[in-house]
Design a protein around this motif. Structure first.
Motif, mmCIF file in Angstrom:
data_model
loop_
_atom_site.group_PDB
_atom_site.id
_atom_site.type_symbol
_atom_site.label_atom_id
_atom_site.label_comp_id
_atom_site.label_asym_id
_atom_site.label_seq_id
_atom_site.Cartn_x
_atom_site.Cartn_y
_atom_site.Cartn_z
ATOM 1 N N ASP A 1 -0.614 -7.887 5.267
ATOM 2 C CA ASP A 1 0.168 -7.451 6.752
ATOM 3 C C ASP A 1 -1.334 -6.590 7.979
ATOM 4 N N ILE A 2 -2.405 -6.328 7.079
ATOM 5 C CA ILE A 2 -3.051 -5.369 7.810
ATOM 6 C C ILE A 2 -3.827 -5.980 9.118
ATOM 7 N N ILE A 3 -4.204 -5.767 10.060
ATOM 8 C CA ILE A 3 -5.501 -6.181 10.747
ATOM 9 C C ILE A 3 -6.020 -5.456 11.341
ATOM 10 N N ASN A 4 -6.837 -6.561 10.403
ATOM 11 C CA ASN A 4 -8.625 -5.709 11.234
ATOM 12 C C ASN A 4 -8.940 -5.890 12.448
ATOM 13 N N ALA B 1 -2.012 -0.907 10.165
ATOM 14 C CA ALA B 1 -1.135 -1.100 9.180
ATOM 15 C C ALA B 1 -0.134 -1.626 10.170
ATOM 16 N N PRO B 2 0.768 -2.642 10.719
ATOM 17 C CA PRO B 2 1.360 -3.362 12.043
ATOM 18 C C PRO B 2 2.097 -2.378 12.061
ATOM 19 N N GLN B 3 3.319 -1.965 10.552
ATOM 20 C CA GLN B 3 4.428 -0.682 11.143
ATOM 21 C C GLN B 3 4.296 0.570 11.313
ATOM 22 N N GLU B 4 3.078 0.916 11.621
ATOM 23 C CA GLU B 4 2.849 2.667 12.111
ATOM 24 C C GLU B 4 2.910 2.116 13.372
ATOM 25 N N VAL B 5 2.407 1.074 13.788
ATOM 26 C CA VAL B 5 2.391 0.986 15.618
ATOM 27 C C VAL B 5 3.914 0.978 15.885
ATOM 28 N N GLU B 6 4.817 -0.053 14.926
ATOM 29 C CA GLU B 6 6.168 -0.061 15.553
ATOM 30 C C GLU B 6 6.990 0.858 15.161
ATOM 31 N N ASN C 1 1.098 -1.704 0.376
ATOM 32 C CA ASN C 1 0.294 -0.204 -0.072
ATOM 33 C C ASN C 1 1.042 1.380 -0.255
ATOM 34 N N GLY C 2 0.445 2.311 -0.741
ATOM 35 C CA GLY C 2 1.267 3.431 -0.771
ATOM 36 C C GLY C 2 0.600 4.739 -1.118
ATOM 37 N N GLU D 1 3.074 2.316 3.020
ATOM 38 C CA GLU D 1 2.107 1.998 3.460
ATOM 39 C C GLU D 1 1.641 0.445 4.751
ATOM 40 N N GLY D 2 3.028 0.096 4.165
ATOM 41 C CA GLY D 2 3.201 -1.697 4.462
ATOM 42 C C GLY D 2 2.268 -2.131 3.740
#
Length: 392
Positions: free
Chosen positions: A296-299, A306-311, A279-280, A291-292
């Motif tokens: 990988d997206i978690i609902n 997007a877990p990358q944003e949390v990390e 995603n981008g 944007e991950g």
């Protein structure tokens, strides 16, 4: 021209110059040309194909499934190399340290632009297992007449250098020409620290994959350190965003297809375009942002995260050395966010404090409910978070 043609040119113009150095010794451009002509597989460089002037087959890490053989044509190799030479400034003065596995695109793709530009390759057989070997190699560059040290590092190795050898990095600030990172975007906190340690070094985040080749790059040491930014397309590349919000790639750097698997090729490649699951978006400056990955997206409770944003937000906390955000079954939400954390030495995991830190940076639904301290986090052989091992 093929890569071998470039080597022949350098072999005639500067036959004694060292093209390749390892612990086992040095190889000049003249000797390299002779051994490449003989298709000498004893060279400490993987051919991954039948000949240096033919197609190559590189295998993916299998992080999203079974490893696939990716056919990379000579045209794609040259296009990728010209992208890197122009985008990162390779020259005959480049002393490129290969500090990772050469059967993955990240390091493998750096072999060719270094040799095409007439620089020197320094191969560390053990990669980044020995930090002292890395800096010993950097210190040896001058004796090869190549004062511009460069390397490629995955984000996890960047973090290792900063945590275990920050002073050494700082002491090499004037000799390291550029460092490229790939595989995944660096967290903004890591980018900022690298800029502080190496204020005069070009520091690149690159968008590339085995299938697409090298597409875009961004020197984040530009005073802005833009999170998730991967820069503008390079000379042989074009990217656009599909209606689904995913990144699509065109250009001469693309693979020819998956080896012996036309059906799988057709799933992601059509009309000379590769459609990725990343995603981008492209900003007003024409720079690509990631944007991950879609898979990988978690609902969680109807909200997509997007877990990358949390990390990335978690890595800004002083106690977090490394982390991964995963999903965990929840009786009401269906899926809930859990953060697995490697705690930095000298710190403890204060779950309430970390949650508050994240709440100050993220929307409420992106703040994990669960937190767990772990001793290690699974990664693929080329340093990416191995998310599939955490999927239930």
């Amino acid at each position: 021209m093929t890569v071998l043609d470039y080597i022949d040119i350098h072999a005639k113009a500067m036959p004694g110059k060292i093209a390749l150095t390892t612990k086992d010794g040095d190889i000049s451009y003249r000797e390299l040309a002779m051994r490449m002509r003989d298709n000498d597989r004893s060279l400490p460089i993987p051919l991954l194909g039948d000949a240096w002037d033919g197609d190559f087959v590189l295998y993916t890490t299998g992080s999203t499934g079974k490893p696939k053989g990716v056919i990379i044509s000579q045209r794609a190799v040259i296009a990728n190399s010209e992208n890197l030479i122009e985008g990162h400034g390779y020259s005959a003065d480049t002393f490129f340290i290969i500090a990772g596995a050469m059967d993955h695109l990240g390091c493998w793709s750096k072999i060719f632009p270094t040799l095409m530009a007439g620089g020197t390759l320094c191969v560390l057989r053990d990669g980044m297992k020995s930090i002292s070997d890395f800096f010993t190699a950097a210190d040896s560059a001058a004796q090869y007449g190549s004062p511009k040290v460069a390397t490629f590092l995955v984000p996890s190795n960047v973090r290792i250098l900063m945590s275990q050898a920050a002073d050494l990095l700082r002491s090499h600030a004037d000799s390291i020409d550029f460092i490229e990172s790939g595989g995944a975007p660096l967290a903004q906190s890591d980018m900022q620290r690298m800029c502080n340690l190496l204020p005069h070094t070009r520091l690149y985040n690159t968008y590339a994959s085995t299938e697409t080749g090298v597409m875009t790059t961004y020197n984040y040491n530009d005073g802005r350190c833009i999170s998730g930014c991967l820069g503008k397309p390079l000379k042989h590349s074009h990217v656009f965003i599909t209606e689904r919000g995913t990144i699509a790639c065109k250009g001469d750097t693309l693979m020819s297809g998956y080896k012996d698997n036309p059906e799988l090729t057709a799933e992601i490649m059509s009309d000379d375009t590769i459609f990725t699951a990343d995603n981008g978006f492209i900003d007003s400056e024409g720079m690509l942002h990631i944007e991950g990955r879609t898979d990988d997206i978690i609902n969680t409770g109807g909200f997509k995260v997007a877990p990358q944003e949390v990390e990335e937000a978690a890595l800004c906390h002083e106690s977090v050395g490394d982390c991964i955000c995963i999903s965990r079954p929840h009786p009401i939400l269906g899926e809930a966010l859990e953060l697995l954390v490697i705690v930095k030495e000298g710190h403890t995991l204060d779950k309430r404090q970390l949650a508050q830190h994240l709440a100050n940076r993220l929307e409420k639904y992106k703040v994990p409910i669960y937190y767990k301290e772990v001793l290690s986090i699974e990664r693929t052989s080329n340093g990416k978070l191995n998310r599939k091992t955490y999927r239930s």
